[in-house]
Write an enzyme that holds these catalytic residues in place. Sequence first.
Site: not given
Lengths: 256, 256
Positions: A10, A12, A181, A206
């Site tokens: 991922d 950000d 996602k 995250d």
Amino acid sequence: MKTYKGYLIDLDGTMYNGTEKIEEACEFVRTLKDRGVPYLFVTNNSSRTPKQVADKLVSFDIPATEEQVFTTSMATAQHIAQQKKDASVYVIGEEGIRQAIEENGLTFGGENADFVVVGIDRSITYEKFAVGCLAIRNGARFISTNGDIAIPTERGLLPGNGSLTSVLTVSTGVQPVFIGKPESIIMEQAMRVLGTDVSETLMVGDNYATDIMAGINAGMDTLLVHTGVTKREHMTDDMEKPTHAIDSLTEWIPYI
Amino acid sequence: MKTYKGYLIDLDGTMYNGTEKIEEACEFVRTLKDRGVPYLFVTNNSSRTPKQVADKLVSFDIPATEEQVFTTSMATAQHIAQQKKDASVYVIGEEGIRQAIEENGLTFGGENADFVVVGIDRSITYEKFAVGCLAIRNGARFISTNGDIAIPTERGLLPGNGSLTSVLTVSTGVQPVFIGKPESIIMEQAMRVLGTDVSETLMVGDNYATDIMAGINAGMDTLLVHTGVTKREHMTDDMEKPTHAIDSLTEWIPYI
């Protein structure tokens, strides 16, 4: 500890936080690169092109080429092309999704398009919503690049694509297929590009609700890193656990 | 048969059908006027001003003055003014709602407004959605003029205000207060203007889901006329029945 043959990563909150660098992320990716382990950056952002994403990563000293970026726009366009090779698509969205549509041999349609795709569009208008609704009522298949309800910005949380998509959902009563996602579609498409099997690929992110759930939904192992949205205290007993959870990507380097 | 002292009357499908006149409607309203029975046209349309609505009725030979038109914008502005006399309002919408806000002594605000109001806006932009979301997250009270999901037009069904409203609902997770039919708020406000009691006022309309349900929700008697959306065959046993149902407004003239 299992050694993984491929990594989906991922952006950000994992590679950087908005405009802030995450040091450990650079070291982590450089190690993958040095040891020849294939990796792909996977993002729900439909507005940017792979080049724009790669440039941002490089600006944070993270080794990334265009070919190592897989956006929800690319997944969306490939998903459509797999269903109808020369499909016509009515697109609500910005440069990223438009480029992906063209690159996959699809054409742009209107009220009689085969598909309607909604990606984040900061130049949205009533007319775009109107044509999208008319096309869906005419039988077009309805796809949304991602269901994120809000986008974190310096001004605060602004409307995400999930909220723009809801105009068409509410008005027509038709539910879209979401690609990004936490859906598995983007994971499956990404692994096809990466060339690794689901059993040997690790999803790193995250955000439990999008990154980790996407991995779980695709039947993959997952690595939750607490440098972004989901903190340790957010994890409750009733939540399906990630395969692994760490506080910093540096902790994972020994297992690459 | 009970004689009613006041009438709330729907517009589209009851007084006219799009651009087509309904002859019986003219005769019905002229009889009300001749016999001095007060009536008020009640519409979920938030974009038009009372004058614009009255002019359209007159163009169909239906006696109507501005004072006999009650729009969801007027109901919305009065609803807000009753809660906070000099409230600041962030408005997404067209001339009708903006004029009503001004006429009720309210002011226009932004990200820190007391209220956010969403009415149909054919000039909608991402920035308008963004400021609306920021204001709601800052604590503004969220109001929608009406929840209609689609608007019938010559092109087909286009997005209604209910669908534009959903962008803010989905992105913030906050539910709006809906003012227009089928909610009772607009009925209660309209009866206050008409000056008649709920027990002596009749709601007349063609759409069971909005007009009749609004009357039922407000505890009023209702008259369903099958000249528009709801046909006799649409009425199923599980539906709460209108007080009266007729095929043409001419049938009701003996009871005025």
